[in-house]
Design a protein around this motif. Structure first.
Motif, short mmCIF file in Angstrom:
data_model
loop_
_atom_site.label_atom_id
_atom_site.label_comp_id
_atom_site.label_asym_id
_atom_site.label_seq_id
_atom_site.Cartn_x
_atom_site.Cartn_y
_atom_site.Cartn_z
N LEU A 44 11.53 7.73 2.80
CA LEU A 44 11.62 7.07 2.12
C LEU A 44 12.33 6.12 1.99
CD1 LEU A 44 8.50 5.82 0.80
CD2 LEU A 44 9.61 8.02 -0.81
N GLY A 45 12.85 6.21 1.10
CA GLY A 45 14.36 5.75 0.59
C GLY A 45 14.78 4.33 1.23
N ILE A 46 15.39 4.56 2.91
CA ILE A 46 15.71 3.96 2.98
C ILE A 46 14.20 3.11 4.26
CG2 ILE A 46 16.61 3.52 6.28
CD1 ILE A 46 17.67 6.70 5.18
N ALA A 47 13.30 3.57 4.28
CA ALA A 47 11.84 2.59 4.65
C ALA A 47 11.59 1.42 3.41
CB ALA A 47 11.19 3.17 4.63
N LEU A 48 12.08 2.11 1.73
CA LEU A 48 11.97 0.52 1.24
C LEU A 48 12.63 0.22 1.02
CD1 LEU A 48 10.19 3.09 -2.01
CD2 LEU A 48 9.45 1.48 -0.59
N ILE A 49 14.36 0.26 1.46
CA ILE A 49 15.07 -0.64 1.26
C ILE A 49 14.55 -0.98 2.31
CG2 ILE A 49 17.72 -1.14 1.64
CD1 ILE A 49 17.60 1.63 -0.34
N LEU A 50 14.64 -1.02 3.15
CA LEU A 50 14.51 -2.15 4.59
C LEU A 50 13.01 -2.89 4.66
CD1 LEU A 50 14.84 0.64 7.80
CD2 LEU A 50 16.41 -1.27 7.15
N VAL A 109 13.62 1.86 -5.94
CA VAL A 109 12.42 3.21 -6.28
C VAL A 109 13.75 3.49 -4.64
CG1 VAL A 109 10.40 3.95 -5.94
CG2 VAL A 109 10.91 1.52 -6.32
N GLY A 110 13.57 2.30 -3.54
CA GLY A 110 14.17 2.64 -2.70
C GLY A 110 16.45 3.49 -3.07
N GLY A 162 1.18 -1.35 -0.43
CA GLY A 162 0.09 0.00 0.01
C GLY A 162 0.52 0.96 0.06
N GLY A 163 1.35 1.80 1.34
CA GLY A 163 2.41 2.75 0.99
C GLY A 163 3.11 2.47 0.56
N SER A 164 4.18 1.40 0.41
CA SER A 164 5.53 1.68 -0.37
C SER A 164 5.71 1.57 -1.74
CB SER A 164 6.50 0.12 -0.01
OG SER A 164 5.24 -1.20 0.97
N LEU A 165 4.62 1.35 -2.31
CA LEU A 165 3.89 1.65 -3.65
C LEU A 165 3.96 3.00 -4.06
CD1 LEU A 165 3.14 -1.98 -4.87
CD2 LEU A 165 5.15 -0.64 -6.16
N MET A 166 2.02 3.50 -3.02
CA MET A 166 1.68 4.42 -3.87
C MET A 166 2.61 5.79 -3.13
SD MET A 166 -0.92 5.59 -4.54
CE MET A 166 -2.52 4.59 -4.36
N THR A 167 3.44 6.02 -2.38
CA THR A 167 4.34 7.24 -1.96
C THR A 167 4.80 7.95 -3.38
OG1 THR A 167 3.84 6.40 0.54
CG2 THR A 167 5.40 8.36 -0.11
N PRO A 168 5.91 5.83 -3.64
CA PRO A 168 6.56 7.28 -4.61
C PRO A 168 6.02 7.47 -6.08
CG PRO A 168 7.12 4.79 -3.54
CD PRO A 168 6.14 5.14 -2.96
N ILE A 169 4.79 6.58 -6.29
CA ILE A 169 4.13 6.76 -6.98
C ILE A 169 3.47 8.07 -7.68
CG2 ILE A 169 1.93 6.54 -9.25
CD1 ILE A 169 2.26 3.41 -7.90
#
Length: 274
Positions: free
Chosen positions: A116-122, A268-269, A31-38
């Motif tokens: 956001l980058g750190i959260a996506l990589i984690l 994306v991260g 949900g968040g991991s895709l929507m925020t970067p989009i």
């Protein structure tokens, strides 16, 4: 021509909601991991507004899940309270910091993009390396750090404060980036509560993610970093998307979908950090 541009954007938001909804329905993650970067990279929306809007989007789309799991009695409420005891105060403190230092004026775009980058990589690492890490821990039994981690799992006196502390870390990360409530929460539960069944981990994770994302999202709204019209388009697209995805998910193997999603999130991260 301005009307045409607006119409295109509205259709774009609806399709983004639909696409993310399908992914969430199929994998339970993203949900968040895709929507925020989009929203940030696809539509050029200010990072703070993308995060604030996405938090409420996540709260609404996951709320239906709690009801279904609660009826089946698979939510471990004691664990939810422990996580929330850390995450909700941490969320309020993070919101206070953002508000006091001018987030609504766009002053924290870089901080939010890095978070956001750190959260996506984690998140992607959690999805990709879960089994590998479990294997390493089994192989390295007897190492002092591994021994301590095993003790943490077995000793209630250690486990309760550890859950609260991890909840607090999740609270900060989710408020800054809108990412992490789902996948990272699930990995933490998987490690700390090994006796929980898969469905109980998912249910407990969602039961914690909904109040966390709702409080963080409403806080962002109070600060002025939620776009309500954007939120309505995303929801209109996502609710049918989740329904479609949950039916497709039965047909497509998780072994293909999850690694694919993890690799997209990782890429994306890295883009957020560059």
């Amino acid at each position: 021509s301005r009307v045409k541009v607006n119409l295109l954007m509205e259709w774009g938001y609806l399709l983004a909601g639909l696409g993310v909804g399908i992914m969430v329905g199929m994998t339970g993650v993203g949900g968040g991991s895709l929507m925020t970067p989009i929203l940030i990279f696809g539509f050029g929306i200010q990072p703070a507004i993308a995060v604030g809007t996405d938090l409420l989007f996540a709260a609404v789309t996951k709320a239906g899940g709690i009801w279904a799991y609660w009826r089946h009695g698979v939510v471990h409420w004691r664990v939810v309270w422990r996580l929330a005891a850390g995450s909700l105060p941490a969320t309020l403190l993070t919101l206070w910091f953002l508000s006091a230092t001018g987030v609504h004026e766009g002053k924290h775009n870089d901080l939010i993009t890095v978070a956001l980058g750190i959260a996506l990589i984690l998140t992607s690492s959690a999805l990709l390396l879960k089994n590998w890490l479990a294997g390493i821990m089994k192989a390295r039994q007897g190492h002092p750090l591994v021994n301590y981690l095993y003790r943490l799992r077995q000793d209630e006196a250690l486990k309760a404060p550890a859950t609260v502390i991890i909840g607090a870390l999740l609270g900060v990360m989710v408020t800054l980036s809108s990412v992490g409530a789902g996948a990272l929460g699930a990995v933490v539960l998987l490690f700390l509560y090994p006796k929980m069944r898969g469905v109980e981990i998912v249910a407990t994770d969602i039961a914690h993610a909904v109040p966390l994302t709702a409080v963080a999202g409403l806080g962002h709204s109070a600060v002025g970093t939620v776009d309500w019209s954007l939120l309505s388009y995303l929801l209109m697209g996502s609710l049918p998307g989740i329904y479609i995805g949950s039916h497709l998910g039965v047909r497509i193997s998780d072994k293909i979908l999850r690694p694919l999603l993890a690799i997209i999130l990782l890429m994306v991260g890295i883009k957020c950090l560059l």
